[in-house]
Design a protein around this motif. Structure first.
Motif, PDB file in Angstrom:
ATOM      1  N   ARG A 187      41.248  46.861  42.999  1.00 50.36           N
ATOM      2  CA  ARG A 187      41.775  48.074  42.352  1.00 50.36           C
ATOM      3  C   ARG A 187      42.665  47.738  41.152  1.00 50.36           C
ATOM      4  N   PHE A 188      43.393  46.642  41.244  1.00 50.34           N
ATOM      5  CA  PHE A 188      44.317  46.249  40.186  1.00 50.34           C
ATOM      6  C   PHE A 188      43.753  45.035  39.453  1.00 50.34           C
ATOM      7  N   THR A 189      44.031  44.970  38.150  1.00 50.81           N
ATOM      8  CA  THR A 189      43.588  43.844  37.341  1.00 50.81           C
ATOM      9  C   THR A 189      44.726  43.394  36.437  1.00 50.81           C
ATOM     10  N   ILE A 190      44.984  42.111  36.441  1.00 54.60           N
ATOM     11  CA  ILE A 190      46.006  41.528  35.573  1.00 54.60           C
ATOM     12  C   ILE A 190      45.306  40.812  34.423  1.00 54.60           C
ATOM     13  N   SER A 191      45.830  41.033  33.224  1.00 58.85           N
ATOM     14  CA  SER A 191      45.304  40.340  32.053  1.00 58.85           C
ATOM     15  C   SER A 191      46.465  39.972  31.146  1.00 58.85           C
TER      16      SER A 191
END
Length: 122
Positions: free
Chosen positions: A67-71
């Motif tokens: 559900r969450f994405t870090i970039s």
């Protein structure tokens, strides 16, 4: 010193999305990784995810995986936390942190932002 400034929090309905940003400035030594944590009222600070600046490897807590994405944007010294399919239990103050490694323990991070409130209504 390292300074971190978060932004992007707010109120969203369940199922909605938000993107948090964390702008990093200051010395580069000791901040090879960035972590995201959250803390709900009456609860301990909880690991959300982390990213390594150099190679972009990411790590997530099981509760947010998928559900969450870090970039990160190295040119802008900014790390992002894209949050989709938000649930009421995601309500918390979200913090970004900088440290020498992508760890899951808050104590492994020496520098912290001021936090930004995320509220998910049902």
């Amino acid at each position: 010193q390292v300074q971190l400034v978060e932004s992007g929090g707010g109120l969203v309905q369940a199922g909605g999305s938000l993107r948090l940003s964390c702008v990093v400035s200051g010395r580069t030594i000791g901040r090879a990784a960035m972590g995201w944590f959250r803390q709900a009222p009456g609860k301990e600070r909880e690991f959300v995810g982390a990213i390594r600046w150099s190679v972009g490897y990411t790590y997530y807590a099981d509760s947010v995986k998928g559900r969450f994405t870090i970039s990160r944007d190295n040119a802008k010294n900014t790390v992002y936390l894209q949050m989709n399919s938000l649930k009421p239990e995601d309500t918390a103050v979200y913090y970004c942190a900088a440290g020498p490694r992508a760890a899951t323990y808050a104590n492994d991070y020496a520098y912290w932002g001021q936090g930004t409130q995320v509220t998910v209504s049902s």
